[in-house]
Motif scaffolding. Sequence first.
Motif, PDB file in Angstrom:
ATOM      1  N   UNK A 246       0.842  -1.192   0.000  1.00 34.15           N
ATOM      2  CA  UNK A 246       0.000   0.000   0.000  1.00 34.15           C
ATOM      3  C   UNK A 246       0.879   1.244   0.000  1.00 34.15           C
ATOM      4  N   UNK A 247       0.716   2.078  -1.011  1.00 42.75           N
ATOM      5  CA  UNK A 247       1.492   3.312  -1.063  1.00 42.75           C
ATOM      6  C   UNK A 247       1.059   4.294   0.019  1.00 42.75           C
ATOM      7  N   UNK A 248      -0.107   4.048   0.610  1.00 44.66           N
ATOM      8  CA  UNK A 248      -0.527   4.872   1.750  1.00 44.66           C
ATOM      9  C   UNK A 248       0.336   4.574   2.963  1.00 44.66           C
ATOM     10  N   UNK A 249       0.670   3.306   3.160  1.00 44.53           N
ATOM     11  CA  UNK A 249       1.531   2.926   4.279  1.00 44.53           C
ATOM     12  C   UNK A 249       2.955   3.422   4.096  1.00 44.53           C
ATOM     13  N   UNK A 250       3.361   3.622   2.842  1.00 37.30           N
ATOM     14  CA  UNK A 250       4.719   4.105   2.566  1.00 37.30           C
ATOM     15  C   UNK A 250       4.843   5.626   2.674  1.00 37.30           C
ATOM     16  N   UNK A 251       3.758   6.272   3.111  1.00 39.52           N
ATOM     17  CA  UNK A 251       3.722   7.731   3.130  1.00 39.52           C
ATOM     18  C   UNK A 251       4.422   8.325   4.341  1.00 39.52           C
ATOM     19  N   UNK A 252       4.161   7.765   5.497  1.00 35.59           N
ATOM     20  CA  UNK A 252       4.725   8.320   6.735  1.00 35.59           C
ATOM     21  C   UNK A 252       5.258   7.204   7.620  1.00 35.59           C
ATOM     22  N   UNK A 253       6.585   7.093   7.789  1.00 37.25           N
ATOM     23  CA  UNK A 253       7.597   7.929   7.156  1.00 37.25           C
ATOM     24  C   UNK A 253       7.703   7.637   5.655  1.00 37.25           C
TER      25      UNK A 253
END
Length: 413
Positions: A246-253
């Motif tokens: 999930x690119x959402x999980x890769x957002x922060x950090x």
Amino acid sequence: MSSSAPDLSRRDLTLDLARVTCVLFVVLVHVLMVGIGPGPGGGLVASRPAEQEPWFAAATWAGQVMPLFFVVGGFAAAAGWRSWVRRGGDAVGFVRVRTLRLVQPALPLFVFFAVVLGAATAAGLAPELVAAAAVGAGTPLWFLAAYLVCQAVVPLMARLHARMPRATVLLLAVGVIAVDIARFATGISELGLANLLFVWPLIQQLGFWYADGWFDRRRSAALVAIAAACFAALWPLTTLGPYSASMLDNLNPPTSPLVLLGLAQACVLRLLRPALNRLMGLAVMQRVVYVLGMRLMTVYLWHLPVILALTGLTLVIPGAAPAPSSAAWWWSRPLMFLAALAAVLALSLVIGRWEVLGALGATPGPVAVAAGWMLGLIPPFAVMQWGLGIVFAIGGAVLLAASVLLLRHRPRR
């Protein structure tokens, strides 16, 4: 065209369209991720319906548009810096103005959060529901922290880009990889926060290359190949490597996959440019993009509180709130999107004035500007890292007010 209409002849309107589209897509995604309804015990519970769907992770490969927003922001920053220098401006003045454009619109939002969370606490509402709503409403604020970092380094990165463009990108890429290695090797997730200094500035740097015409000089086949290679590289990174699918999980950090996503999206944007140019040739599209673009920070900052408020309103109207994740709930999402957009645009008629800087006096000294920048960075960074609560809301309002006052202060002559 009337004399009061903006001069669009020298603007790349496809980038304005991309910027507006990115924010509208963020609003749509959050409409799909806010689910509040009755729980097993009869009380209200908050959920994120879209994330519960099996297709969600794959959809983020196309739907995570924030890298593209930073690419477009890099283009605007490069053009803005060059224009600023031509007018005799310096780095301190540039950072001052760019910081104000971010922290000044955020100030009324933090004041609003402080008042609402204080009232909810005093009214004795369920703490877990208030906390879930607060954390959700504060989710987009990570952007302020990341963008403040990017804007602060524009003068330096522009000089480096002019002198050694390839080496600059390479050094930033090495920094991204080094931080990711340290984070995953040690298991200390907080180390990944250092990539605020590498991932987003690197993606912003792609916007510098876009502004210089690098993507224009590539053949369509080359752009397709680059984009395909970036997406292909995401597969081993997210299946064999340590990164989430999930690119959402890769957002922060922020992590390396976002850089690949940003490069791919820059290529796709350039490939679509002829079609987007034709679209932006329509007067109605120019008006829509101009109106939304003038209120874009307000739309971005306030859309989640508005979505939560509208969701709360449906809960007190009999039959207006379908159970989250139900078929009726999914069918209601287009209506909720339009209602949220209409409401936030109406709100912008009042709040939007905070996006206008107005007349500014002489630039404060570098120490004062650095202090104002830091005061503006702390609140969104704290919310990004620990979530929004009443303490951070009140503290953030105070710090942002101090930042605005310091940066707007007119030194005595």
